[in-house]
Structure formats: C-alpha cells, structure tokens
Motif scaffolding. Structure first.
Motif, PDB file in Angstrom:
ATOM      1  N   MET A  87       0.846  -1.193   0.000  1.00  0.00           N
ATOM      2  CA  MET A  87       0.000   0.000   0.000  1.00  0.00           C
ATOM      3  C   MET A  87       0.883   1.245   0.000  1.00  0.00           C
ATOM      4  N   PHE A  88       0.409   2.255  -0.722  1.00  0.00           N
ATOM      5  CA  PHE A  88       1.161   3.502  -0.678  1.00  0.00           C
ATOM      6  C   PHE A  88       0.314   4.565  -0.012  1.00  0.00           C
ATOM      7  N   GLY A  89       0.970   5.496   0.623  1.00  0.00           N
ATOM      8  CA  GLY A  89       0.257   6.646   1.172  1.00  0.00           C
ATOM      9  C   GLY A  89       1.112   7.314   2.208  1.00  0.00           C
ATOM     10  N   CYS A  90       0.783   8.535   2.525  1.00  0.00           N
ATOM     11  CA  CYS A  90       1.467   9.232   3.594  1.00  0.00           C
ATOM     12  C   CYS A  90       1.121   8.485   4.883  1.00  0.00           C
ATOM     13  N   ILE A  91       2.109   8.105   5.628  1.00  0.00           N
ATOM     14  CA  ILE A  91       1.870   7.263   6.795  1.00  0.00           C
ATOM     15  C   ILE A  91       1.294   8.134   7.906  1.00  0.00           C
ATOM     16  N   LEU A  92       0.068   7.874   8.290  1.00  0.00           N
ATOM     17  CA  LEU A  92      -0.613   8.785   9.208  1.00  0.00           C
ATOM     18  C   LEU A  92      -0.876   8.203  10.589  1.00  0.00           C
ATOM     19  N   PRO A 137      -2.996   1.093  -3.585  1.00  0.00           N
ATOM     20  CA  PRO A 137      -2.039  -0.004  -3.748  1.00  0.00           C
ATOM     21  C   PRO A 137      -1.272   0.148  -5.053  1.00  0.00           C
ATOM     22  N   LEU A 138       0.012   0.272  -4.946  1.00  0.00           N
ATOM     23  CA  LEU A 138       0.866   0.377  -6.123  1.00  0.00           C
ATOM     24  C   LEU A 138       1.847  -0.793  -6.099  1.00  0.00           C
ATOM     25  N   PRO A 139       2.098  -1.373  -7.251  1.00  0.00           N
ATOM     26  CA  PRO A 139       2.985  -2.547  -7.275  1.00  0.00           C
ATOM     27  C   PRO A 139       4.444  -2.171  -7.069  1.00  0.00           C
ATOM     28  N   ASP A 140       5.241  -3.133  -6.689  1.00  0.00           N
ATOM     29  CA  ASP A 140       6.676  -2.929  -6.540  1.00  0.00           C
ATOM     30  C   ASP A 140       7.289  -2.612  -7.904  1.00  0.00           C
ATOM     31  N   ALA A 141       8.364  -1.832  -7.888  1.00  0.00           N
ATOM     32  CA  ALA A 141       9.214  -1.603  -9.058  1.00  0.00           C
ATOM     33  C   ALA A 141       8.410  -1.272 -10.321  1.00  0.00           C
ATOM     34  N   ALA A 142       7.447  -0.347 -10.178  1.00  0.00           N
ATOM     35  CA  ALA A 142       6.540  -0.048 -11.287  1.00  0.00           C
ATOM     36  C   ALA A 142       6.900   1.236 -12.028  1.00  0.00           C
ATOM     37  N   PHE A 143       7.693   2.127 -11.418  1.00  0.00           N
ATOM     38  CA  PHE A 143       7.894   3.462 -11.989  1.00  0.00           C
ATOM     39  C   PHE A 143       9.366   3.735 -12.296  1.00  0.00           C
ATOM     40  N   ASP A 144       9.567   4.502 -13.385  1.00  0.00           N
ATOM     41  CA  ASP A 144      10.918   4.954 -13.735  1.00  0.00           C
ATOM     42  C   ASP A 144      11.295   6.202 -12.946  1.00  0.00           C
ATOM     43  N   ILE A 145      10.277   7.030 -12.679  1.00  0.00           N
ATOM     44  CA  ILE A 145      10.512   8.312 -12.000  1.00  0.00           C
ATOM     45  C   ILE A 145       9.413   8.518 -10.955  1.00  0.00           C
ATOM     46  N   SER A 168       9.412   6.074   6.528  1.00  0.00           N
ATOM     47  CA  SER A 168       8.480   5.070   6.007  1.00  0.00           C
ATOM     48  C   SER A 168       7.992   5.444   4.614  1.00  0.00           C
ATOM     49  N   THR A 169       7.718   6.735   4.413  1.00  0.00           N
ATOM     50  CA  THR A 169       7.241   7.180   3.096  1.00  0.00           C
ATOM     51  C   THR A 169       8.322   6.999   2.037  1.00  0.00           C
ATOM     52  N   LEU A 170       9.568   7.371   2.367  1.00  0.00           N
ATOM     53  CA  LEU A 170      10.656   7.183   1.399  1.00  0.00           C
ATOM     54  C   LEU A 170      10.888   5.697   1.123  1.00  0.00           C
ATOM     55  N   ALA A 171      10.692   4.864   2.133  1.00  0.00           N
ATOM     56  CA  ALA A 171      10.835   3.416   1.909  1.00  0.00           C
ATOM     57  C   ALA A 171       9.775   2.941   0.915  1.00  0.00           C
ATOM     58  N   ASP A 172       8.580   3.510   0.993  1.00  0.00           N
ATOM     59  CA  ASP A 172       7.517   3.116   0.066  1.00  0.00           C
ATOM     60  C   ASP A 172       7.803   3.634  -1.344  1.00  0.00           C
ATOM     61  N   LEU A 173       8.346   4.849  -1.426  1.00  0.00           N
ATOM     62  CA  LEU A 173       8.708   5.384  -2.749  1.00  0.00           C
ATOM     63  C   LEU A 173       9.847   4.560  -3.356  1.00  0.00           C
ATOM     64  N   TRP A 174      10.779   4.139  -2.535  1.00  0.00           N
ATOM     65  CA  TRP A 174      11.872   3.257  -2.987  1.00  0.00           C
ATOM     66  C   TRP A 174      11.277   1.956  -3.538  1.00  0.00           C
ATOM     67  N   ARG A 175      10.295   1.429  -2.842  1.00  0.00           N
ATOM     68  CA  ARG A 175       9.685   0.149  -3.239  1.00  0.00           C
ATOM     69  C   ARG A 175       9.032   0.237  -4.616  1.00  0.00           C
ATOM     70  N   LYS A 220      19.603   8.919   1.773  1.00  0.00           N
ATOM     71  CA  LYS A 220      20.643   7.876   1.773  1.00  0.00           C
ATOM     72  C   LYS A 220      20.212   6.688   2.621  1.00  0.00           C
ATOM     73  N   ALA A 221      19.589   6.977   3.763  1.00  0.00           N
ATOM     74  CA  ALA A 221      19.157   5.890   4.655  1.00  0.00           C
ATOM     75  C   ALA A 221      18.072   5.037   4.009  1.00  0.00           C
ATOM     76  N   ALA A 222      17.287   5.655   3.111  1.00  0.00           N
ATOM     77  CA  ALA A 222      16.207   4.906   2.453  1.00  0.00           C
ATOM     78  C   ALA A 222      16.715   4.110   1.251  1.00  0.00           C
ATOM     79  N   GLY A 223      17.985   4.307   0.890  1.00  0.00           N
ATOM     80  CA  GLY A 223      18.534   3.523  -0.220  1.00  0.00           C
ATOM     81  C   GLY A 223      18.644   4.286  -1.526  1.00  0.00           C
TER      82      GLY A 223
END
Ligand SMILES: [Zn+2]
Length: 262
Positions: free
Chosen positions: A1-6, A126-134, A149-156, A202-205
């Motif tokens: 799941m994606f979203g701002c972690i609230l 819900p957004l799939p893993d490794a779906a976006f170039d940018i 947590s949000t950056l970890a989701d954007l990384w995913r 950097k910490a998020a990868g």
C-alpha cells in the motif's frame, strides 16, 4: 500500500531519522491549533514537530500554494528530470503531493511518451513494486508522520535505478533577517535542512545525484537514484545540532524585531 503514513504510532516518539529518544523542545509556535512543539533531536539535529499522532490531514491544514508557485516548482522539477533522463523515452512517472496538476501538464508537454500517475498526500492506493521509472514528490514529505516510512515506500515502487525527485521547504529560510510570518505551521511535522533530508534519502537507499542549489534558501530540491537499501542511519551529528539551534535562535530574535518594526 502507498500513502502518507498517518497512524499506528508508538506512544513514545523517537527521531524518525536516527531513532534517538533525545528530542528536546526548542520552540513553541505562536500559531496553530494542535499545540505542536518544535523539537530538536540532540543526536542528529533533525527539527521535528511533536506530537505527530492525531495530526490534521494536510489537505485541510496546509496553506495552499499559489498557482504561480506550483508552476515554478513543476518547471524546476522537470528541468532536474531532463538533466538526468532522456525525455523521449517511454516512462512511467508517479507524482505524489497536493499539487500534481502543474507538474503533470509540464511533464506531458515535454515527454509525450510519459505515462503519469498522480496520488494525493492522503490517498492510500495499492501500487505494485518496481513499477515506476521516476517518482516526483513536492510539498508532501515534510507533512508525513514518518518520512523514513514514506521514502521506503517510494523506494519500493521505483524500478531498480529509478529516479526520485524530492522537493521540500528549506529550514534555512528561518535564518533570514526579514522573516515575519510563523514558519512552523501545523501542517509541517518535519523541518529539513539539506543535510538532514540528504541523510533520509541515503538511509532509504538512494544515491544523491543533484543536491539543492545552495543559494535557494526557500526550497530543498534533490535528485537521487534507487540503490540497494543500506542499514539504518543512526550516526550522531553534533555539528547539525549546533546549526539547528543557531537557526532557531536567530529566527526567534529576528521575528520579534520584525514584528516590533511593523
Ligand atoms: Zn535524530
């Protein structure tokens, strides 16, 4: 799941960057309805507003940006993308934030092969893993309960080697001697410096490709690329703690002076 972690916060809040519990209150905002206190992590220097739990959703609380400003941030973000990617390629692009319209328009005008997905800051989609170039995010990361947590989701959701553009307010703004308005508003839980936001990335990868313009004291604009996920970022940074304290002290003094002169 994606979203701002609230939600789902622990009772005892810790620094979202270095996980320290050494969060010292340093400033009580003069506006605001939530009773937030601006705190400084005395281990890493990250400035953050507490408590984070039960925050007002950003859509209702944020001071809305002007259309002109959105256009400027969209063009600035697009220029950064153009410096890193071939806009003629077919790309899947995710934009996350409250003001996606300007960026989507600019992106599609410059890259006709782009496929845009726009997600608001409070949408949980819900957004799939490794779906976006940018992935581009403007006006969002500072409002999240957990940027880590949000950056970890954007990384995913980024493909391996994918590009992330992060645009956030710069705490350097409060060091200006012309500051009059309250900068620490309810909608913003995190008040990044170039150094603390770079550490989050950097910490998020992510490997940073382009750092913010040092002359721009209003905005922090980063380009970074998805790498392997590294270990947690827990190093102390006492120089950053000193810089943050100096900034907040000058902010209090300069605002008082500006208000007396008004
Ligand atoms: Zn910290």
């Amino acid at each position: 799941m994606f979203g701002c972690i609230l939600g789902g916060l622990p009772m005892t809040e810790t620094c979202d960057l270095c996980h320290s519990s050494a969060l010292e209150p340093v400033y009580e905002p003069t506006l605001g309805r939530r009773g937030l206190m601006v705190c400084l992590c005395s281990d890493c220097g990250l400035v953050q507003s507490l408590p984070r739990a039960g925050r007002t959703p950003p859509v209702a609380a944020v001071v809305s940006s002007s259309a002109d400003r959105n256009d400027v941030r969209a063009e600035t973000g697009l220029s950064l993308i153009a410096a890193q990617e071939d806009l003629r390629a077919n790309m899947r692009v995710l934009d996350v934030g409250p003001d996606s319209g300007s960026f989507a328009q600019a992106m599609l005008a410059a890259a006709s092969g782009a496929l845009m997905t726009c997600v608001g800051p409070d949408e949980v989609i819900p957004l799939p893993d490794a779906a976006f170039d940018i992935v581009r995010s403007c006006g969002m990361i500072e409002q999240c309960v957990s940027p880590a947590s949000t950056l970890a989701d954007l990384w995913r959701v980024l493909k391996p080697g994918g590009l992330i553009i992060i645009d956030a307010p710069n705490i350097a703004r409060i060091g200006g001697d012309d500051i009059a308005d309250e900068w620490f508003i309810d909608a913003q839980l995190y008040h990044f410096s170039e150094r603390t936001l770079a550490r989050f990335l950097k910490a998020a990868g992510f490997e940073i490709l382009a750092a913010p313009d040092p002359k721009d004291r209003e905005n922090l604009l980063f380009a970074a690329r998805k790498q392997k996920r590294p270990a947690r970022s827990e190093q102390r940074d006492l120089g950053e703690v000193d810089r943050a304290l100096t900034l907040i002290t000058s902010y209090v003094i300069n605002r008082a002076r500006t208000q007396r002169a008004a």
